[in-house]
Design an enzyme around this catalytic site. Structure first.
Site, PDB file in Angstrom:
ATOM      1  CG  PHE A 112      -1.760   1.244   1.306  1.00 20.25           C
ATOM      2  CD1 PHE A 112      -2.707   1.533   0.330  1.00 20.25           C
ATOM      3  CD2 PHE A 112      -1.596   2.148   2.357  1.00 20.25           C
ATOM      4  CE1 PHE A 112      -3.472   2.690   0.400  1.00 20.25           C
ATOM      5  CE2 PHE A 112      -2.358   3.307   2.431  1.00 20.25           C
ATOM      6  CZ  PHE A 112      -3.300   3.587   1.454  1.00 20.25           C
ATOM      7  CD  GLN A 113      -0.564   6.070   1.104  1.00 18.74           C
ATOM      8  OE1 GLN A 113       0.132   6.232   2.093  1.00 18.74           O
ATOM      9  NE2 GLN A 113      -1.535   6.913   0.750  1.00 18.74           N
ATOM     10  CE  LYS A 162       4.698   3.506   9.939  1.00 19.67           C
ATOM     11  NZ  LYS A 162       3.239   3.325   9.846  1.00 19.67           N
TER      12      LYS A 162
END
Lengths: 578, 164
Positions: A112-113, A162
């Site tokens: 996702f993204q 992240k």
């Protein structure tokens, strides 16, 4: 000191001396935003679209000379930033863009993204880094700033997965004072032999011209350029990006050159026998048709980037180096030299140039009952005493500022030259105003351009950046319309919008002051009123002559000596002088 | 003109794509490209064959030098150098006559037969690219199942070398 990756990133920026970071949060950068929340030194400016973040940081960088810093999330946040990154790349603006990325273990899984930010930005950055190890984070940030700000400056992307910023993992932190990269060693001073040859050629010139560009602004060499030009007594022209690096009101300045340059600058280029290009890159908007470019001239070229030399125009004497030290080296040789510029030749040359200047190529119809955009810019110049920071978008209005707002200082003229990015002006003005809250900042724009980043009006309110937006509203994409008039028999294909918003109401809806100006006599009072409102952003919606064109013009495929000029009567037919 | 550009670059992920991307973005052509780590594991060496006018080659070398990951480069075509390319050719050899023919041809070209099956030979050969071309031209094209070539790599003669 043990810190998490997120804390390291924030602390590194603080230790680097970063004042503002322009950004927009999202999933991949939540750890970073949490670290930002827990400190007060680094000020975050929340934009409304990531393109705005990049342009605001870019405007800040152009006005201050310090690198602009951006923080965006992965995926759409990153791709939205790309236009702004490319804008900075084309104009060699130092920026560091931190993009979030999905966690290392899921990179490549279409998470996702997720988007390959390193791959997408590779052709429009000076360099980019993917951080794979939190212990290398601080060093990578230092390297990014080093690369962005040295040599030919440019944007550098740091893609941060992240998990690198996870709060659970802490490592020792120390921000490196210095960093070196063995494969990156920009040249600073010029080659002495080349400089000597260049000085000899310059001093034997009969019809010389100094052609300087954005490199003088970036290289902080304005003072040296002025001294160099005064010492030689030669005429000087600036590129769009170079405006302000030489005072436009100085008598040796003969205006901008190129597609919408002055008749005198382009004719002087065409007739010259020696050109010295200083921090300029022979862009196609400057040269016109290459085969016809400066047929009689020997060319000296000073540039920090060797790849800029002889890229499009073959140069006779290349000098690789920073413009500032090279100009200093040249000045020293000129002063020591027994040879002096040829006085008689120079008198003849200036005489010729004065004749070209007498054509008065920037004259326009001052009697018109309609608001002439040129008049607005002249009034803006007077009201701001020629000392405002002026940003612009891209199109006719941009050229009119370049032509009718004589800049006397570098870094005052903030526009997207290389990429030509509509939507640049408003966010850039916000960046400039943050850097210089006490200075007048105007964004000159058009009804089409302003709508490309209009959402940043909201940012301007949130951070109280009282800028003045001068919207030259001609109900057209003016430059597109002009080209369609000249080259497509006035078939105005999609260069007109039927439903332009009521900008006054729009400005008010965003919490600002809106003013609509319909008559020439209202222009001056409106500008004065707007600039008197020190603490408000004011949107001046100025209804200008719809059919006004930018003159003079070198049309596609023509040379410097084949300029299209406005006819003296001010009607829309043209005169050809050459 | 044909140029062989030998590049010493940081052995980092993405370094190869920066070079390849530069060539496609600027419209330069790549005839062949080989890359492998050097004796110093932090560096890799890339050999790139390209064609273009003097101006284009000058731009190519300048643009390559501008890449942050590029440490050094030389244009081998500018001075005395040796170049070699490796080829492996799989050839159909279903009859004794065909086997004899391939064996003798491989001998003439100083190739080696490195694999044999009841119906195929694989010939290994190194040399300048023209020699490999000549070998392929000398054998029956219908008998070639596949030919794998490394692209040329090169080294300059004499005491000079491309290193840090």
């Amino acid at each position: 000191m043990e810190l998490s990756g997120a804390q390291i990133l924030v602390q590194s920026l603080i230790d680097e001396g970063v004042e503002y970071i322009f950004g927009y949060p999202g999933g991949a950068v939540l750890h970073l935003y949490d670290a930002l929340f827990q400190q007060e030194e680094l000020k975050h400016i929340l934009v409304r679209h990531e393109q705005g973040a990049t342009h605001a940081a870019d405007g800040y960088a152009r006005a201050t000379g310090k690198p602009g810093v951006v923080l965006v999330t992965s995926g759409p946040g990153a791709t939205n930033a790309v236009t702004g990154i490319a804008t900075a790349y084309m104009d060699s603006i130092p920026m560091v863009i931190i993009s979030g990325q999905v966690s290392l273990p899921v990179i490549g899984s279409d998470a996702f993204q997720e988007v390959d930010m390193i791959g997408i930005t590779r052709p429009c950055v000076k360099h980019n880094f993917l951080v794979k190890d939190v212990t290398k984070l601080a060093e990578t940030i230092k390297k990014a700033f080093y690369v962005a700000t040295t040599g030919r400056p440019g944007p550098v992307v740091i893609d941060v997965p992240k998990d690198i910023t996870a709060p659970q993992i802490t490592v020792p932190y120390k921000y490196p004072k210095k960093v070196s990269i063995r494969s990156y060693n920009p040249v600073v001073t010029g080659h002495k032999g080349q400089i000597k040859k260049a000085v000899d050629l310059l001093l034997s010139a009969q019809k010389p011209i100094i052609y300087s560009g954005g490199g003088v602004v970036l290289g902080e060499a304005s003072k040296e350029l002025i001294e160099f030009t005064h010492t030689l007594g030669y005429p000087i022209t600036n590129t769009l990006m170079g405006l302000g690096s030489y005072p436009a009101t100085d008598k040796q300045f003969i205006g901008m050159l190129g597609m919408h340059g002055t008749y005198e600058a382009n004719m002087a280029m065409h007739e010259s026998d020696v050109i010295i290009a200083i921090g300029a890159r022979f862009d196609d908007r400057v040269t016109g048709k290459l085969d016809l470019f400066c047929p009689h001239a020997k060319i000296i070229h000073i540039d920090v980037d060797p790849a800029s030399i002889s890229k499009t125009v073959k140069v006779d004497i290349p000098i690789v180096g920073d413009v500032k030290p090279v100009l200093e080296q040249m000045l020293e040789l000129i002063r020591e030299s027994k040879k002096k510029p040829d006085g008689i030749a120079m008198a003849n040359w200036w005489n010729q140039i004065r004749q070209w200047q007498a054509v008065n190529c920037l004259e326009y119809d001052r009697q018109s009952p309609l608001i002439k955009p040129q008049y607005v810019i002249e009034q803006l110049h007077e009201v701001t005493k020629g000392d405002a920071y002026v940003t612009s978008d891209v199109g006719q209005h941009q050229m009119w500022v370049a032509q009718y707002y004589p800049f006397n200082k570098p870094r005052r003229w903030i526009n997207s030259g290389g990429l030509g990015t509509m939507g640049f002006g408003l966010p850039a003005a916000i960046g400039v105003k943050l850097a210089f809250p006490d200075e007048n900042v105007a964004c000159v724009t058009g009804d089409a351009s302003i709508q490309m980043c209009i959402q940043e009006l909201s940012t301007a309110l949130q951070y109280n950046t009282p800028i003045k937006i001068i919207n030259l509203n001609n109900r057209y994409m003016g430059m597109v319309r002009q080209w369609q008039e000249f080259s497509y028999q006035s078939r105005y294909s999609h260069s007109y919008m039927d439903t332009i918003p009521e900008f006054v109401k729009l400005a008010e809806a965003y919490g600002h002051v809106g003013m609509r100006i319909d008559k020439p006599e209202e222009v001056r009072p409106a500008l004065e009123a707007a600039f008197a409102m020190k603490d408000r952003t004011v949107f001046l919606d100025i209804m200008t002559d719809q059919t006004e064109n930018v003159y003079p013009m070198i049309e596609a495929g023509k040379g410097h000596h084949e300029m299209k000029l406005r006819v003296a009567t001010g009607t829309s037919t043209d005169r050809e002088l050459a | 003109m044909r140029h062989i550009i030998s590049i010493l670059m940081e052995n980092e992920s993405g370094a190869l794509s920066r070079v390849a991307g530069l060539f496609s973005a600027r419209g330069y052509n790549i005839e062949s490209l080989t890359v492998a780590p050097t004796e110093d594991a932090s560096l890799s060496r890339m050999t790139l064959v390209t064609r273009g006018s003097e101006e284009i080659i000058e731009q190519i070398t300048k643009q390559l030098n501008k890449l942050i990951d590029v440490v050094k480069l030389i244009d081998l075509a500018e001075s005395f150098h040796i170049e070699r390319e490796l080829m492996m050719v799989k050839i159909k050899t279903t009859t004794g006559e065909m086997r004899d023919e391939v064996r003798s041809m491989a001998d003439i070209f100083r190739g080696k037969i490195i694999d044999v099956t009841p119906t195929t030979y694989i010939v290994e050969m190194t040399g300048p690219s023209e020699k490999l071309d000549a070998f392929l031209a000398a054998i029956d094209p219908d008998s070639v199942i596949e030919a794998v070539r490394s692209g040329p790599t090169g080294i300059s003669r004499g005491e000079k070398g491309l290193h840090l």
